[in-house]
Enzyme design. Sequence first.
Site, PDB file in Angstrom:
ATOM      1  N   ASP A  31      12.438  14.874  54.768  1.00 51.13           N
ATOM      2  CA  ASP A  31      13.612  15.476  55.541  1.00 51.13           C
ATOM      3  C   ASP A  31      14.000  16.905  55.179  1.00 51.13           C
ATOM      4  OD1 ASP A  31      15.456  15.668  57.834  1.00 51.13           O
ATOM      5  OD2 ASP A  31      16.905  15.023  56.371  1.00 51.13           O
ATOM      6  N   ASP A  91      14.561  19.759  56.011  1.00 47.50           N
ATOM      7  CA  ASP A  91      14.780  20.761  57.192  1.00 47.50           C
ATOM      8  C   ASP A  91      14.727  22.296  56.813  1.00 47.50           C
ATOM      9  OD1 ASP A  91      15.714  18.140  57.887  1.00 47.50           O
ATOM     10  OD2 ASP A  91      17.125  19.103  59.573  1.00 47.50           O
TER      11      ASP A  91
HETATM   12 CA    CA Z   1      16.730  16.447  59.264  1.00 49.75          CA
END
Ligand code: CA
Length: 586
Positions: A321, A323
Amino acid sequence: MKSLSLSGGLLASAITLAISLPLGMSAQANVTDKDILNDQETVDDVVSYGIGPRGQRYSPLKKLNTKTVKKMHPAWAFSFGGEKQRGQESQPLVKDGVMYVTASYSRIYAVDTVTGEELWQYEARLPDGIMPCCDVINRGAALYEDLVIFGTLDAKLVALDSKTGKVRWRKTMGSYKAGYSSTAAPMIVKGMVVTGVSGGEFGVVGKVEARDAKTGKLIWTRPTVEGHMGYLNGEENGITGGAANQTWTGDLWKTGGAATWLGGTYDPDTDLIFMGTGNPSPWNSHLRPGDNLYSSSRLAIDPDTGKIVWHFQTTPHDGWDFDGVNEVIAFDYKEKGKTVKAAATADRNGYFYVLDRTDGKFIRGFPFISNITWAKGLDENGRPIINEASLPGNPADSEDGSKGTTVFSVPSFLGGKNWMPMAYSQKTELFYVPSNEWGMDIWNEPVSYKKGAAYLGSGFTIKPIFDHIGSLKAINPKTGEIEWEFKNDAPLWGGVLATAGNLVFFGNPEGYLLGLNAKTGEVEYKFNTGSGIVGSPITWEQDGEQYLSVVSGWGGAVPLWGGEVAKKIKNLNQGGTVWTFKLPKS
Ligand code: CA
Ligand code: CA
């Protein structure tokens, strides 16, 4: 007629709640493209998120400086009121004596910048079933001509009359029932309002959209997952990446994530929009072999056509995760007598990147946090060298297929740096990066896509790795050296402002607005605002006085997802107040 007006009234109140006070004192804002392009230099207003299109968050003002700042005191405080508090991640805007500031639950206020008196407020009437992943926050608005434009948690874009707070137009950016939402400040580029979308934890397809800022009419849309069609003026405008399935497997690209949830910046020199993209969906990387373009990447987009001009993927085939949404800040520097048109970005994955902003080529990169485990370093093109031992295992390899091997990974998925914007000082030529030092246990589980449901296929527990977590760092982009560091007990979650007064301002969850010496990191100013600060400060000049404002109100992703960090933050109180400061008149 009576029944008509009654049903009309009910309809209106079902959609919005707008209150306007007949003060008649405020001027109608009239913000032009030129005002936005020059925002950094024009010190009497702040008309854009990031204080100028490049997002440097630098002010040439210096009445507040290392000598005077100790005398700074509150001028007024404005409460968002009501029972709705939670995280206040907003950056205010200021034009012609009026502040426009957004708040949690898709609210926005116009406030007199001298008295702190409310001029109007607008509150979006949100439907049941909205799906913000990470608190009901909002990061700010955009100003254009006589409009104030902001995104709401049900993925609407709303333009209000800046004088009255009345709705002038409203558009849908995505279906909240499919997980789309909006929390970022929109950006104005060449008369267009440019936005991204949130929803990467729900398997949405990320996209960047440009609308006529005056009418809201869609001009172009650019999906950020390979294989999806873009549109310009209603006509097909090329498949993103040229075709599907080049870097994805099977149908996963159809729900591929890459949400553009933090919005972007614009560089007038190269005429490019820089926009980051979030994790590929789902989190469980074993389900989607390939690089999964354009997830966890930075994109440069042509504002006239919506085409991707270059991309730089910070975390190919992301399994943590990480991002890649964090802000890309254009800046120039001199090297061997030549000016380098660079851009810098500090990623969730713990690496700080300096790119050539004309073509996206990697210039250099270095870790800005300690003890990174997921990668062994970056190769000559800036691609990470993955440490397989730090990638959570494949559930299919477990005995009953229900859970893959758990690994401990640094940084945690909340990142070496999350959304909170860094600042670049033209005076010190340093970046001031709000970072966090933490790790996580992470594992994978089977998952399949279901519209409107979380689409992760992962579990996690965030853990501290040192006594402190937060760390504000002064980083030299030419050398990668960390020139100084300010350690903070709780995770930092607010933006930074640098000024020509040799000061760096930011807030912490413990409630302090801090003013640090930009050269040494020494604390020159602190003031407790009564709730944690996760907003981004601004400064401007009015009637010869320098003002500084910051929004206070603890919340955001950390109290929701922080795992074992909870111990550090359990006594922090919620709030919702704009604090405004200045020097005494003498
Ligand atoms: Ca995310
Ligand atoms: Ca300005």
